[in-house]
Design a protein around this motif. Structure first.
Motif, PDB file in Angstrom:
ATOM      1  N   VAL A  30      44.947   9.971  -8.158  1.00  0.00           N
ATOM      2  CA  VAL A  30      45.570  11.166  -8.742  1.00  0.00           C
ATOM      3  C   VAL A  30      44.568  11.933  -9.596  1.00  0.00           C
ATOM      4  O   VAL A  30      44.480  13.163  -9.517  1.00  0.00           O
ATOM      5  CB  VAL A  30      46.817  10.767  -9.560  1.00  0.00           C
ATOM      6  N   ILE A  31      43.800  11.238 -10.395  1.00  0.00           N
ATOM      7  CA  ILE A  31      42.795  11.916 -11.220  1.00  0.00           C
ATOM      8  C   ILE A  31      41.750  12.599 -10.347  1.00  0.00           C
ATOM      9  O   ILE A  31      41.329  13.731 -10.613  1.00  0.00           O
ATOM     10  CB  ILE A  31      42.152  10.916 -12.201  1.00  0.00           C
ATOM     11  N   LEU A  34      43.397  15.692  -8.796  1.00  0.00           N
ATOM     12  CA  LEU A  34      43.579  16.765  -9.775  1.00  0.00           C
ATOM     13  C   LEU A  34      42.256  17.435 -10.122  1.00  0.00           C
ATOM     14  O   LEU A  34      42.220  18.635 -10.402  1.00  0.00           O
ATOM     15  CB  LEU A  34      44.238  16.227 -11.048  1.00  0.00           C
ATOM     16  N   SER A  35      41.173  16.676 -10.094  1.00  0.00           N
ATOM     17  CA  SER A  35      39.889  17.298 -10.392  1.00  0.00           C
ATOM     18  C   SER A  35      39.434  18.199  -9.246  1.00  0.00           C
ATOM     19  O   SER A  35      38.732  19.179  -9.468  1.00  0.00           O
ATOM     20  CB  SER A  35      38.836  16.230 -10.677  1.00  0.00           C
ATOM     21  N   ASN A  37      41.656  19.822  -7.064  1.00  0.00           N
ATOM     22  CA  ASN A  37      42.571  20.943  -6.881  1.00  0.00           C
ATOM     23  C   ASN A  37      43.607  20.958  -8.008  1.00  0.00           C
ATOM     24  O   ASN A  37      44.722  20.474  -7.829  1.00  0.00           O
ATOM     25  CB  ASN A  37      43.254  20.818  -5.510  1.00  0.00           C
ATOM     26  N   PRO A  38      43.270  21.530  -9.135  1.00  0.00           N
ATOM     27  CA  PRO A  38      44.215  21.532 -10.266  1.00  0.00           C
ATOM     28  C   PRO A  38      45.472  22.361 -10.019  1.00  0.00           C
ATOM     29  O   PRO A  38      46.500  22.121 -10.642  1.00  0.00           O
ATOM     30  CB  PRO A  38      43.407  22.138 -11.413  1.00  0.00           C
ATOM     31  N   SER A  39      45.420  23.299  -9.097  1.00  0.00           N
ATOM     32  CA  SER A  39      46.599  24.138  -8.863  1.00  0.00           C
ATOM     33  C   SER A  39      47.708  23.396  -8.128  1.00  0.00           C
ATOM     34  O   SER A  39      48.848  23.861  -8.103  1.00  0.00           O
ATOM     35  CB  SER A  39      46.199  25.385  -8.072  1.00  0.00           C
ATOM     36  N   SER A  41      48.941  20.541  -8.973  1.00  0.00           N
ATOM     37  CA  SER A  41      49.329  19.444  -9.858  1.00  0.00           C
ATOM     38  C   SER A  41      50.801  19.061  -9.725  1.00  0.00           C
ATOM     39  O   SER A  41      51.142  17.888  -9.802  1.00  0.00           O
ATOM     40  CB  SER A  41      49.019  19.796 -11.306  1.00  0.00           C
ATOM     41  N   SER A  42      51.693  20.033  -9.499  1.00  0.00           N
ATOM     42  CA  SER A  42      53.109  19.689  -9.396  1.00  0.00           C
ATOM     43  C   SER A  42      53.379  18.820  -8.174  1.00  0.00           C
ATOM     44  O   SER A  42      54.142  17.857  -8.239  1.00  0.00           O
ATOM     45  CB  SER A  42      53.964  20.953  -9.364  1.00  0.00           C
ATOM     46  N   ILE A  44      51.170  16.900  -6.645  1.00  0.00           N
ATOM     47  CA  ILE A  44      50.486  15.614  -6.838  1.00  0.00           C
ATOM     48  C   ILE A  44      51.306  14.720  -7.758  1.00  0.00           C
ATOM     49  O   ILE A  44      51.500  13.536  -7.482  1.00  0.00           O
ATOM     50  CB  ILE A  44      49.069  15.841  -7.383  1.00  0.00           C
ATOM     51  N   PHE A  45      51.823  15.277  -8.850  1.00  0.00           N
ATOM     52  CA  PHE A  45      52.596  14.469  -9.777  1.00  0.00           C
ATOM     53  C   PHE A  45      53.922  14.017  -9.174  1.00  0.00           C
ATOM     54  O   PHE A  45      54.401  12.925  -9.462  1.00  0.00           O
ATOM     55  CB  PHE A  45      52.840  15.220 -11.082  1.00  0.00           C
TER      56      PHE A  45
END
Length: 72
Positions: A30-31, A34-35, A37-39, A41-42, A44-45
């Motif tokens: 996950v980290i 997120l690094s 593709n931060p956009s 995030s929803s 991924i979470f």
């Protein structure tokens, strides 16, 4: 008596460490995601939350099976 106790401890160790390793690998992935593709995030979470629920349910079921198998 001592052999049975050691067997119970080893089975419990495996039942707990398996899902713990999966959670650690999931956190790393996950980290990393997120690094990159931060956009996203929803999404991924959401996937991470669903995966954590399944992993925790498997660990709880494994511990319940161990207790049932070795109950006296």
């Amino acid at each position: 008596m001592l052999g049975e106790t050691f067997l119970i401890l080893m089975v419990m160790f495996i039942a707990v460490m398996g899902p713990s390793l999966v959670i650690a690998v999931l956190g790393f992935a996950v980290i990393k995601a997120l690094s990159r593709n931060p956009s996203a995030s929803s999404k991924i979470f959401l996937g991470m939350g669903i995966m954590l629920v399944f992993v925790e349910s498997i660990s709880v079921l494994a511990i319940l099976v161990v207790f049932q198998l070795f109950s006296r």
